[in-house]
Design a protein around this motif. Sequence first.
Motif, PDB file in Angstrom:
ATOM      1  N   PRO A  88      51.437  42.449  48.943  1.00  0.00           N
ATOM      2  CA  PRO A  88      50.889  41.989  49.652  1.00  0.00           C
ATOM      3  C   PRO A  88      50.811  41.223  51.171  1.00  0.00           C
ATOM      4  CG  PRO A  88      49.766  41.929  48.146  1.00  0.00           C
ATOM      5  CD  PRO A  88      51.123  41.542  47.363  1.00  0.00           C
ATOM      6  N   ASN A  89      52.597  40.363  50.899  1.00  0.00           N
ATOM      7  CA  ASN A  89      52.975  39.518  51.651  1.00  0.00           C
ATOM      8  C   ASN A  89      53.519  40.526  53.080  1.00  0.00           C
ATOM      9  OD1 ASN A  89      52.765  37.113  50.588  1.00  0.00           O
ATOM     10  ND2 ASN A  89      54.053  37.743  49.389  1.00  0.00           N
ATOM     11  N   ASP A  90      54.230  41.839  52.506  1.00  0.00           N
ATOM     12  CA  ASP A  90      54.578  42.365  54.467  1.00  0.00           C
ATOM     13  C   ASP A  90      53.192  43.625  54.537  1.00  0.00           C
ATOM     14  OD1 ASP A  90      56.817  41.950  52.977  1.00  0.00           O
ATOM     15  OD2 ASP A  90      56.605  43.810  51.334  1.00  0.00           O
ATOM     16  N   LEU A  91      52.155  43.319  53.822  1.00  0.00           N
ATOM     17  CA  LEU A  91      50.890  43.875  54.263  1.00  0.00           C
ATOM     18  C   LEU A  91      50.321  42.481  55.077  1.00  0.00           C
ATOM     19  CD1 LEU A  91      48.994  45.789  52.131  1.00  0.00           C
ATOM     20  CD2 LEU A  91      50.895  46.092  53.875  1.00  0.00           C
ATOM     21  N   LEU A  92      50.221  41.420  54.779  1.00  0.00           N
ATOM     22  CA  LEU A  92      50.219  40.592  56.038  1.00  0.00           C
ATOM     23  C   LEU A  92      50.654  39.759  57.067  1.00  0.00           C
ATOM     24  CD1 LEU A  92      49.436  37.616  52.645  1.00  0.00           C
ATOM     25  CD2 LEU A  92      47.374  38.522  54.683  1.00  0.00           C
ATOM     26  N   MET A 112      36.128  40.766  43.720  1.00  0.00           N
ATOM     27  CA  MET A 112      35.914  39.590  44.638  1.00  0.00           C
ATOM     28  C   MET A 112      35.722  38.143  43.743  1.00  0.00           C
ATOM     29  SD  MET A 112      36.268  41.160  48.447  1.00  0.00           S
ATOM     30  CE  MET A 112      34.647  42.236  48.558  1.00  0.00           C
ATOM     31  N   GLN A 113      34.173  38.867  43.142  1.00  0.00           N
ATOM     32  CA  GLN A 113      34.088  37.851  42.526  1.00  0.00           C
ATOM     33  C   GLN A 113      33.908  37.255  40.991  1.00  0.00           C
ATOM     34  OE1 GLN A 113      29.364  38.762  42.464  1.00  0.00           O
ATOM     35  NE2 GLN A 113      29.752  39.390  44.787  1.00  0.00           N
ATOM     36  N   GLN A 114      34.982  38.264  40.602  1.00  0.00           N
ATOM     37  CA  GLN A 114      35.869  37.358  39.973  1.00  0.00           C
ATOM     38  C   GLN A 114      36.697  37.975  39.749  1.00  0.00           C
ATOM     39  OE1 GLN A 114      33.963  40.024  36.711  1.00  0.00           O
ATOM     40  NE2 GLN A 114      31.893  38.708  36.277  1.00  0.00           N
ATOM     41  N   PRO A 115      38.009  36.061  40.524  1.00  0.00           N
ATOM     42  CA  PRO A 115      39.240  37.106  40.225  1.00  0.00           C
ATOM     43  C   PRO A 115      39.992  36.732  39.267  1.00  0.00           C
ATOM     44  CG  PRO A 115      38.646  34.521  42.151  1.00  0.00           C
ATOM     45  CD  PRO A 115      37.429  35.634  40.616  1.00  0.00           C
ATOM     46  N   GLU A 116      39.802  36.723  38.665  1.00  0.00           N
ATOM     47  CA  GLU A 116      40.570  36.356  37.487  1.00  0.00           C
ATOM     48  C   GLU A 116      40.575  38.020  36.440  1.00  0.00           C
ATOM     49  OE1 GLU A 116      37.011  35.527  35.831  1.00  0.00           O
ATOM     50  OE2 GLU A 116      37.650  34.938  37.411  1.00  0.00           O
ATOM     51  N   MET A 163      42.052  38.870  50.457  1.00  0.00           N
ATOM     52  CA  MET A 163      42.351  39.673  49.181  1.00  0.00           C
ATOM     53  C   MET A 163      44.032  39.628  49.586  1.00  0.00           C
ATOM     54  SD  MET A 163      40.053  39.853  46.956  1.00  0.00           S
ATOM     55  CE  MET A 163      40.940  40.584  46.001  1.00  0.00           C
ATOM     56  N   LEU A 164      44.619  40.044  50.605  1.00  0.00           N
ATOM     57  CA  LEU A 164      45.896  40.104  50.438  1.00  0.00           C
ATOM     58  C   LEU A 164      46.287  38.755  50.527  1.00  0.00           C
ATOM     59  CD1 LEU A 164      46.469  42.102  53.586  1.00  0.00           C
ATOM     60  CD2 LEU A 164      47.020  42.796  50.513  1.00  0.00           C
ATOM     61  N   HIS A 165      46.038  37.455  50.946  1.00  0.00           N
ATOM     62  CA  HIS A 165      46.330  36.298  50.334  1.00  0.00           C
ATOM     63  C   HIS A 165      46.291  35.994  48.725  1.00  0.00           C
ATOM     64  CE1 HIS A 165      46.323  31.960  50.814  1.00  0.00           C
ATOM     65  NE2 HIS A 165      47.458  32.179  51.786  1.00  0.00           N
ATOM     66  N   GLN A 166      44.923  36.456  48.467  1.00  0.00           N
ATOM     67  CA  GLN A 166      44.881  35.928  47.669  1.00  0.00           C
ATOM     68  C   GLN A 166      45.741  36.407  46.658  1.00  0.00           C
ATOM     69  OE1 GLN A 166      40.868  36.892  45.917  1.00  0.00           O
ATOM     70  NE2 GLN A 166      41.782  36.905  43.363  1.00  0.00           N
ATOM     71  N   LEU A 167      46.346  38.133  46.295  1.00  0.00           N
ATOM     72  CA  LEU A 167      47.610  38.036  45.924  1.00  0.00           C
ATOM     73  C   LEU A 167      49.070  38.395  46.493  1.00  0.00           C
ATOM     74  CD1 LEU A 167      45.124  42.164  45.787  1.00  0.00           C
ATOM     75  CD2 LEU A 167      45.578  40.535  43.593  1.00  0.00           C
ATOM     76  N   LYS A 168      48.659  37.317  47.389  1.00  0.00           N
ATOM     77  CA  LYS A 168      50.160  37.673  47.480  1.00  0.00           C
ATOM     78  C   LYS A 168      51.344  36.833  46.561  1.00  0.00           C
ATOM     79  CE  LYS A 168      49.830  32.709  49.688  1.00  0.00           C
ATOM     80  NZ  LYS A 168      50.151  31.941  50.696  1.00  0.00           N
ATOM     81  N   HIS A 169      51.171  36.881  45.651  1.00  0.00           N
ATOM     82  CA  HIS A 169      51.725  36.220  44.406  1.00  0.00           C
ATOM     83  C   HIS A 169      52.703  37.689  44.304  1.00  0.00           C
ATOM     84  CE1 HIS A 169      48.117  36.541  42.429  1.00  0.00           C
ATOM     85  NE2 HIS A 169      49.023  37.424  41.223  1.00  0.00           N
TER      86      HIS A 169
END
Length: 191
Positions: A92-96, A50-54, A82-88
């Motif tokens: 995660p879009n389905d979960l959101l 979470m602290q290092q998104p890369e 986190m789901l929003h960060q990974l939506k690409h």
Amino acid sequence: MTTEEILKERSDATCELCRATDHLQVFEVPDSPEDAENKILICTTCSEQMQQPEQVEVNHWRCLNDSMWSSVPAVQVVAYRMLHQLKHEGWPNDLLEMMYLEEDVKDWAQAGISTKSNNAEIIHKDSNGAILEAGDTVVLTKDLNVKGSSLTAKRGTAVRRISLVHDNPEQIEGKVEGQQIVILTKFVKKS
């Protein structure tokens, strides 16, 4: 009782995101309202990612499929972010879409989402210039030979539930005849 003891009792001494039991620590959710219970118990892996998104390992976060249903607002907020960060990634879009948050919790979750400049955001477009999103269905506009395979993806083939290649606006991924392939966006049109 200390905050850590209270959180361990609440979470059964497991990470409230991935259910790991080792190396647990208290995590304070950023951008919290003043009166909110804003601490959760998480493992080192979740904390570091979470602290290092890369350095995010996408498959690690499939655990959010379970933790997003937590009754603890702070856990819901972190799962949403986190789901929003990974939506690409697509899934995660389905979960959101399934996730339900009370209005105040959703406001809290959205307050902590960093807003990147739209100039830096990668936009995928089909051969006609229509914007593609993860989960869309596209149709091939040309016969495509699949590298490393004898498969030829025929013109007119529908590719459902595509995912976007997050660092290349000219590529998407999808399944053709059960095989996951990378497709150039200039050879598809959104249906």
